[in-house]
Structure formats: C-alpha cells, structure tokens
Design a protein around this motif. Structure first.
Motif, PDB file in Angstrom:
ATOM      1  N   ALA A 155      21.603 -25.915 116.606  1.00  0.00           N
ATOM      2  CA  ALA A 155      20.699 -26.129 115.160  1.00  0.00           C
ATOM      3  C   ALA A 155      19.546 -26.731 115.422  1.00  0.00           C
ATOM      4  O   ALA A 155      19.388 -27.794 116.278  1.00  0.00           O
ATOM      5  CB  ALA A 155      21.760 -27.064 114.286  1.00  0.00           C
ATOM      6  N   SER A 156      18.666 -26.519 114.602  1.00  0.00           N
ATOM      7  CA  SER A 156      17.384 -27.260 114.878  1.00  0.00           C
ATOM      8  C   SER A 156      17.513 -28.754 114.285  1.00  0.00           C
ATOM      9  O   SER A 156      18.438 -29.047 113.582  1.00  0.00           O
ATOM     10  CB  SER A 156      16.221 -26.409 113.913  1.00  0.00           C
ATOM     11  N   GLU A 157      16.564 -29.597 114.654  1.00  0.00           N
ATOM     12  CA  GLU A 157      16.719 -31.076 114.035  1.00  0.00           C
ATOM     13  C   GLU A 157      16.557 -31.108 112.553  1.00  0.00           C
ATOM     14  O   GLU A 157      17.271 -31.656 112.192  1.00  0.00           O
ATOM     15  CB  GLU A 157      15.346 -31.781 114.740  1.00  0.00           C
ATOM     16  N   GLU A 158      15.812 -30.043 112.099  1.00  0.00           N
ATOM     17  CA  GLU A 158      15.356 -30.127 110.561  1.00  0.00           C
ATOM     18  C   GLU A 158      17.108 -29.815 110.013  1.00  0.00           C
ATOM     19  O   GLU A 158      17.339 -30.327 109.049  1.00  0.00           O
ATOM     20  CB  GLU A 158      14.435 -28.992 110.217  1.00  0.00           C
ATOM     21  N   VAL A 159      17.701 -28.858 110.396  1.00  0.00           N
ATOM     22  CA  VAL A 159      19.031 -28.180 109.782  1.00  0.00           C
ATOM     23  C   VAL A 159      20.016 -29.144 110.035  1.00  0.00           C
ATOM     24  O   VAL A 159      20.715 -29.589 109.185  1.00  0.00           O
ATOM     25  CB  VAL A 159      19.312 -26.749 110.600  1.00  0.00           C
ATOM     26  N   LEU A 160      20.091 -30.011 111.244  1.00  0.00           N
ATOM     27  CA  LEU A 160      20.831 -31.078 111.463  1.00  0.00           C
ATOM     28  C   LEU A 160      20.631 -32.303 110.642  1.00  0.00           C
ATOM     29  O   LEU A 160      21.543 -32.737 109.827  1.00  0.00           O
ATOM     30  CB  LEU A 160      20.791 -31.547 112.866  1.00  0.00           C
ATOM     31  N   GLU A 161      19.397 -32.717 110.210  1.00  0.00           N
ATOM     32  CA  GLU A 161      18.741 -33.476 109.403  1.00  0.00           C
ATOM     33  C   GLU A 161      19.290 -33.424 107.991  1.00  0.00           C
ATOM     34  O   GLU A 161      19.909 -34.038 107.180  1.00  0.00           O
ATOM     35  CB  GLU A 161      17.532 -33.798 109.346  1.00  0.00           C
ATOM     36  N   ASN A 162      19.002 -32.042 107.410  1.00  0.00           N
ATOM     37  CA  ASN A 162      19.349 -31.782 106.211  1.00  0.00           C
ATOM     38  C   ASN A 162      21.047 -31.690 106.145  1.00  0.00           C
ATOM     39  O   ASN A 162      21.332 -31.878 104.902  1.00  0.00           O
ATOM     40  CB  ASN A 162      18.784 -30.077 105.840  1.00  0.00           C
ATOM     41  N   ALA A 163      21.758 -31.505 106.969  1.00  0.00           N
ATOM     42  CA  ALA A 163      23.155 -31.506 106.844  1.00  0.00           C
ATOM     43  C   ALA A 163      23.664 -33.014 107.058  1.00  0.00           C
ATOM     44  O   ALA A 163      24.899 -33.047 107.102  1.00  0.00           O
ATOM     45  CB  ALA A 163      23.880 -30.747 107.848  1.00  0.00           C
ATOM     46  N   GLY A 164      22.736 -33.997 107.535  1.00  0.00           N
ATOM     47  CA  GLY A 164      23.141 -35.409 107.717  1.00  0.00           C
ATOM     48  C   GLY A 164      23.936 -35.450 108.866  1.00  0.00           C
ATOM     49  O   GLY A 164      25.045 -36.410 109.087  1.00  0.00           O
ATOM     50  N   ILE A 165      23.683 -34.558 109.995  1.00  0.00           N
ATOM     51  CA  ILE A 165      24.437 -34.617 111.293  1.00  0.00           C
ATOM     52  C   ILE A 165      23.390 -35.437 112.288  1.00  0.00           C
ATOM     53  O   ILE A 165      22.251 -34.908 112.429  1.00  0.00           O
ATOM     54  CB  ILE A 165      24.982 -33.476 111.762  1.00  0.00           C
ATOM     55  N   VAL A 166      23.989 -36.305 113.085  1.00  0.00           N
ATOM     56  CA  VAL A 166      23.150 -36.731 114.239  1.00  0.00           C
ATOM     57  C   VAL A 166      24.344 -36.526 115.392  1.00  0.00           C
ATOM     58  O   VAL A 166      25.451 -37.327 115.489  1.00  0.00           O
ATOM     59  CB  VAL A 166      23.024 -38.391 114.082  1.00  0.00           C
ATOM     60  N   LEU A 167      24.074 -35.545 116.218  1.00  0.00           N
ATOM     61  CA  LEU A 167      24.705 -35.171 117.219  1.00  0.00           C
ATOM     62  C   LEU A 167      25.138 -36.448 118.232  1.00  0.00           C
ATOM     63  O   LEU A 167      23.959 -37.208 118.426  1.00  0.00           O
ATOM     64  CB  LEU A 167      24.399 -34.157 118.085  1.00  0.00           C
ATOM     65  N   GLY A 168      26.341 -36.778 118.671  1.00  0.00           N
ATOM     66  CA  GLY A 168      26.500 -37.705 119.329  1.00  0.00           C
ATOM     67  C   GLY A 168      26.749 -39.016 118.714  1.00  0.00           C
ATOM     68  O   GLY A 168      27.336 -40.082 119.239  1.00  0.00           O
ATOM     69  N   LYS A 169      26.374 -39.067 117.407  1.00  0.00           N
ATOM     70  CA  LYS A 169      26.793 -40.201 116.539  1.00  0.00           C
ATOM     71  C   LYS A 169      27.902 -39.767 115.448  1.00  0.00           C
ATOM     72  O   LYS A 169      28.946 -40.570 115.491  1.00  0.00           O
ATOM     73  CB  LYS A 169      25.618 -40.708 115.802  1.00  0.00           C
ATOM     74  N   ASN A 170      27.480 -38.956 114.771  1.00  0.00           N
ATOM     75  CA  ASN A 170      28.530 -38.834 113.295  1.00  0.00           C
ATOM     76  C   ASN A 170      29.413 -37.192 113.867  1.00  0.00           C
ATOM     77  O   ASN A 170      30.249 -36.961 113.031  1.00  0.00           O
ATOM     78  CB  ASN A 170      28.208 -38.682 112.263  1.00  0.00           C
ATOM     79  N   TYR A 171      28.813 -36.592 114.981  1.00  0.00           N
ATOM     80  CA  TYR A 171      29.754 -35.291 115.401  1.00  0.00           C
ATOM     81  C   TYR A 171      29.343 -35.500 116.912  1.00  0.00           C
ATOM     82  O   TYR A 171      27.962 -35.485 117.286  1.00  0.00           O
ATOM     83  CB  TYR A 171      29.360 -34.215 114.660  1.00  0.00           C
ATOM     84  N   PRO A 172      30.240 -35.289 117.758  1.00  0.00           N
ATOM     85  CA  PRO A 172      30.111 -35.296 119.241  1.00  0.00           C
ATOM     86  C   PRO A 172      29.252 -34.099 119.895  1.00  0.00           C
ATOM     87  O   PRO A 172      29.564 -32.696 119.268  1.00  0.00           O
ATOM     88  CB  PRO A 172      31.430 -35.323 119.806  1.00  0.00           C
ATOM     89  N   HIS A 173      28.537 -34.353 120.822  1.00  0.00           N
ATOM     90  CA  HIS A 173      28.118 -33.028 121.661  1.00  0.00           C
ATOM     91  C   HIS A 173      29.323 -32.524 122.226  1.00  0.00           C
ATOM     92  O   HIS A 173      30.251 -33.426 122.423  1.00  0.00           O
ATOM     93  CB  HIS A 173      27.076 -33.605 122.624  1.00  0.00           C
ATOM     94  N   PRO A 174      29.394 -31.184 122.623  1.00  0.00           N
ATOM     95  CA  PRO A 174      30.330 -30.617 123.442  1.00  0.00           C
ATOM     96  C   PRO A 174      30.922 -31.365 124.763  1.00  0.00           C
ATOM     97  O   PRO A 174      29.945 -31.913 125.381  1.00  0.00           O
ATOM     98  CB  PRO A 174      29.865 -29.264 123.849  1.00  0.00           C
ATOM     99  N   ILE A 175      32.112 -31.741 124.890  1.00  0.00           N
ATOM    100  CA  ILE A 175      32.564 -32.412 125.803  1.00  0.00           C
ATOM    101  C   ILE A 175      32.207 -31.583 127.115  1.00  0.00           C
ATOM    102  O   ILE A 175      32.472 -32.183 128.184  1.00  0.00           O
ATOM    103  CB  ILE A 175      33.951 -33.129 125.933  1.00  0.00           C
ATOM    104  N   VAL A 176      32.241 -30.467 127.276  1.00  0.00           N
ATOM    105  CA  VAL A 176      32.051 -29.650 128.378  1.00  0.00           C
ATOM    106  C   VAL A 176      31.262 -28.258 127.984  1.00  0.00           C
ATOM    107  O   VAL A 176      31.335 -27.704 126.940  1.00  0.00           O
ATOM    108  CB  VAL A 176      33.296 -29.292 129.025  1.00  0.00           C
ATOM    109  N   ASP A 177      30.463 -27.972 128.531  1.00  0.00           N
ATOM    110  CA  ASP A 177      29.354 -26.784 128.538  1.00  0.00           C
ATOM    111  C   ASP A 177      30.494 -25.524 128.839  1.00  0.00           C
ATOM    112  O   ASP A 177      31.225 -25.435 129.707  1.00  0.00           O
ATOM    113  CB  ASP A 177      28.204 -26.551 129.398  1.00  0.00           C
ATOM    114  N   HIS A 178      30.574 -24.363 127.702  1.00  0.00           N
ATOM    115  CA  HIS A 178      31.407 -23.453 127.822  1.00  0.00           C
ATOM    116  C   HIS A 178      31.275 -22.812 129.190  1.00  0.00           C
ATOM    117  O   HIS A 178      32.193 -22.406 129.826  1.00  0.00           O
ATOM    118  CB  HIS A 178      31.141 -22.525 126.860  1.00  0.00           C
TER     119      HIS A 178
END
Length: 195
Positions: A155-178
């Motif tokens: 997701a773009s920074e704008e989409v994340l911001e609009n959804a109230g998400i900060v990856l690594g803070k309130n939802y994790p980055h993937p713990i392993v790349d697929h």
C-alpha cells in the motif's frame, strides 16, 4: 487416523517418513510467538491464528494455510504447530492432529509434497476476496482497500495513512518475505533428498 497411530505410535513425536528426521528445522521463539499470536504480517495467516486463540476453532482451509506457513515459510518444526493446535483447538484429536501436521509438513502418510508451498497473499485473495474474514480478525487493517488488504506492505503511504496504519507499529511488517521463505524451504528439502 487411529489406525496409523495404533501401528505407528511414534507419529506423535517423529515423522513417519524417516528421511525427515534429518530435516534442518529452524528454532525461532520470536517467529513462533508471532505465528501463535497472529502477528506475522500476513493478514490471512494472522486472521486464522487470532480466530484460533479467541474461539478455539479455525476453518479447515485456513488451518492448512497457517500450518504450511509455519513449516515452510518459517521452517519451524511441525511439532511446534502440533503442540500449539493441541493446546488451543477445542476439537483437537490426538491422531488427527499429528497426522494432519505431518501431512502439511510432507513427512507423513500420503503427505502433500513438501515442495507445495502456499502463497499466503494469493490464498487470501482467492478465498477472502472481499476481506470479510481478515477484517473480522485483524481489525487494525480493516480500512485498507481490498486491493492491498492481503498485502499491506504494498500500500502507498497515503493509503496506509488514510487507514490509520503504521507498518511495524500497529501492524507488523511480514516476518519473512514469501519468495525468501519459499526458496529457503526448497533448499532445506534438497538437503534431505541428497542424503
């Protein structure tokens, strides 16, 4: 299941296919806990694990997906998953639990081949295309549009911001790349094929 258990009591702790005794499983308490608590960064996996924790149940398709993620993407032994499901599933069954985990891990009777590695993004998009399941169990990402719900890191920074998400803070980055997880799993499989 009980026929196999009766004739092979070791299936509770040992792989039925003995070549898997030498499989190079990884130990990672941090990744195991992230999987158990539904904080892997893969929404469909997280939804399943959170549903399990809250209700003691999980849809069969998602059981297969979260199990595959543990043993293939994370290379954590099926025994860890077997123990967690035994402790958390209200419908846990001694024989079925062991046999199903070995089936997913590719080391049991009539096992799915180990090289069959589910893509958690594709599985989420295919079986939860409208995000109903993920939004129920992973509410912190519920405002993401369907196009990135199963892959919030795209997701773009704008989409994340609009959804109230900060990856690594309130939802994790993937713990392993697929791709890395898939490649590492196939490399690990080759080590027991060559021996």
């Amino acid at each position: 299941g009980y026929h196999l258990l009766y004739h092979n009591k070791q299936i509770l702790t040992e792989p039925l296919q003995t070549k898997f005794k030498k499989f190079p499983w990884r130990k990672s308490a941090k990744q195991l806990m992230a999987w158990q608590k539904g904080n892997t960064g893969y929404p469909i996996v997280d939804a399943g694990m959170r549903e399990l924790w809250v209700t003691g149940t999980m849809h069969n398709r998602v059981r297969m997906l979260v199990a595959s993620f543990l043993v293939k993407h994370l290379l954590i032994s099926w025994r860890e998953g077997e123990d967690w499901f035994w402790d958390t599933l209200v419908d846990a069954d001694l024989a079925s639990n062991a046999i199903n985990w070995q089936w997913v891990a590719g080391c049991g009777a009539d096992a799915a081949p180990y090289f069959r590695i589910f893509n958690p993004v594709a599985q989420g998009e295919k079986f939860d295309s409208e995000g109903i399941y993920v939004r129920r169990w992973v509410p912190e990402i519920e405002l993401l549009p369907d196009t990135v719900l199963h892959k919030p890191w795209e997701a773009s920074e704008e989409v994340l911001e609009n959804a109230g998400i900060v990856l690594g803070k309130n939802y994790p980055h993937p713990i392993v790349d697929h791709k890395l997880g898939r490649s590492r799993a196939l490399d690990a499989l080759r080590t027991i094929k060559e021996n």
